[in-house]
Design an enzyme around this catalytic site. Structure first.
Site, short mmCIF file in Angstrom:
data_model
loop_
_atom_site.label_atom_id
_atom_site.label_comp_id
_atom_site.label_asym_id
_atom_site.label_seq_id
_atom_site.Cartn_x
_atom_site.Cartn_y
_atom_site.Cartn_z
N VAL A 63 0.81 -1.23 0.00
CA VAL A 63 0.00 0.00 0.00
C VAL A 63 0.84 1.28 0.00
O VAL A 63 0.31 2.36 -0.27
CB VAL A 63 -1.00 0.04 1.19
N SER A 141 -8.34 2.85 14.95
CA SER A 141 -8.05 2.15 16.21
C SER A 141 -8.52 3.00 17.39
O SER A 141 -8.53 4.24 17.31
CB SER A 141 -6.55 1.92 16.35
N TYR A 154 1.83 4.97 16.00
CA TYR A 154 0.60 4.25 15.63
C TYR A 154 -0.65 5.09 15.93
O TYR A 154 -1.55 5.20 15.09
CB TYR A 154 0.57 2.93 16.41
N SER A 157 -0.96 7.84 13.47
CA SER A 157 -1.40 7.36 12.15
C SER A 157 -2.90 7.11 12.13
O SER A 157 -3.59 7.42 11.17
CB SER A 157 -0.64 6.09 11.74
N LYS A 158 -3.42 6.57 13.24
CA LYS A 158 -4.85 6.22 13.27
C LYS A 158 -5.71 7.47 13.50
O LYS A 158 -6.83 7.55 12.98
CB LYS A 158 -5.10 5.16 14.34
N ILE A 187 -7.92 -6.43 19.70
CA ILE A 187 -8.48 -7.60 19.03
C ILE A 187 -7.43 -8.71 19.03
O ILE A 187 -6.23 -8.45 18.83
CB ILE A 187 -8.86 -7.25 17.56
#
Ligand code: NAI
Length: 246
Positions: A63, A141, A154, A157-158, A187
Site C-alpha cells: 500500500v 483504532s 501508531y 497514524s490512526k 483484538i
C-alpha cells in the site's frame, strides 16, 4: 446475497481482521480481492473462500507503493469491474516510548497506516465517483481516539486516518460514496499476540465486556457499513471495543 455483483478490495486481507472481513463480504455475495504484501497468505485466504463456494482472488499489494497501488486498482477494473467497496485494513505497529522512538519507526508506521490508506482511497475514489456509488471503510483504532503510551507513531497514524475519513466523506458524498472508519479496541490477532500475558491481562481488566475482541467483531461492523442498510451513514467513527472507551 446483499453484495451480489459487487467487487470489494481488502488491503491486508491475507490474515487477521482483513481475512475475516474478506470471508464475510464473500458470504454476502461480493467478489473479494484480498490484497496483501504477503501474497502467499492472501492466496491461501482466497483459496479458503473459494473452497467454501465464495468468489475471491488475491493480489500482491504494497500500500505504500503508489505505482503498485495504481496497477492493482486498474487491473481490478479491467478484469472484473470498477470497485464498489474498499476496506483500508493493512496496518503495522512499531511500538516504543516517545523519547526512544526511532525516526524510521515513526516514518514506516505513518507510511503504511496513513499514506497507504490515502493512496488506496484515492484510486478507489476515482472509480467510485464515476460510478456514482461506493463504500469505503478505514480500519482505525481506539488508540487513535484516546492515545496510548508506547504508540506515538501508531496512534498518530490512526488519528490521521480518522481525519482523512471525514474529509473523504465530505468530498465524496455528492457522488453517493460513503466513507466511514471503524475504531477497534484490542483484538486477538497476530498484532496483539506479541504482547506478553501480563499486559493482555491488564488490558482485559479495562474492558467492561471482559475479553479481547475477535476479528469477527470488527468484520460484522464492516458488513453493515458496506451494505445498503448503511447508505445514510458517512463520515462516522464506529467504536467497537467492548466498552473500553465510552
Ligand atoms: P495483522 O498484523 O494480523 O494483519 C495485517 C495485515 O496487513 C497482514 O496480512 C500484513 O501482511 C498486511 N500488511 C502489512 N503491511 C502492508 C503493506 N505495506 N501493504 C499491504 N499489506 C500490508 O493485523 P490485524 O490485527 O489483523 O490488523 C488489521 C488492521 O486493524 C490494522 O490496520 C490494525 O492497525 C487495525 N487494528 C488492529 C487492532 C488489534 O488489536 N489487532 C486494534 C485496532 C486496530
Amino acid at each position: 446475497m446483499e453484495l451480489k455483483d459487487k467487487v470489494a478490495l481488502i488491503t491486508g486481507g491475507g490474515q487477521g481482521i482483513g481475512q475475516v472481513i474478506g470471508e464475510n463480504l464473500a458470504s454476502m455475495g461480493a467478489h473479494v480481492v484480498l490484497a496483501d504484501i504477503n501474497l502467499e497468505n492472501a492466496e491461501k485466504s482466497a483459496e479458503a473462500i473459494r473452497a467454501n463456494g465464495g468468489a475471491a482472488s488475491s493480489a500482491l499489494l504494497n500500500v505504500t507503493d503508489a505505482e503498485n497501488v495504481k496497477q492493482v486498482f486498474d487491473s481490478i477494473a479491467k478484469e472484473f469491474k470498477p470497485l464498489d467497496i474498499l476496506v483500508n485494513n493493512a496496518g503495522i505497529t512499531k511500538d516504543g516510548l516517545l523519547i526512544r522512538m526511532k525516526e524510521g519507526d515513526w516514518d514506516s508506521v505513518l507510511t503504511v497506516n496513513l499514506k497507504g490508506s490515502f493512496l488506496c482511497g484515492q484510486q478507489a475514489a476515482k472509480q467510485m465517483m464515476k460510478q456514482r456509488r461506493g463504500a469505503i471503510v478505514n480500519i482505525a483504532s481506539i488508540v487513535g481516539v484516546m492515545g496510548n503510551a508506547g504508540q506515538a507513531n501508531y496512534s498518530a497514524s490512526k488519528a490521521g486516518l480518522i481525519g482523512l475519513t471525514k474529509t473523504m466523506a465530505r468530498e465524496l458524498a455528492s457522488r453517493n460514496v460513503t466513507v466511514n472508519a471503524i475504531a477497534p479496541g484490542f483484538i486477538d490477532t497476530e498484532m496483539t499476540r506479541v504482547l506478553d500475558e501480563k499486559v493482555r491481562e491488564k488490558l482485559v481488566e479495562q474492558i467492561p465486556l471482559a475479553r479481547l475482541g475477535l476479528p469477527r467483531d470488527i468484520a460484522h461492523s464492516v458488513d453493515f457499513l458496506v451494505s445498503d442498510r448503511a447508505s445514510y451513514i458517512t463520515g462516522q467513527v464506529i467504536n467497537v471495543n467492548g466498552g473500553m472507551l465510552m
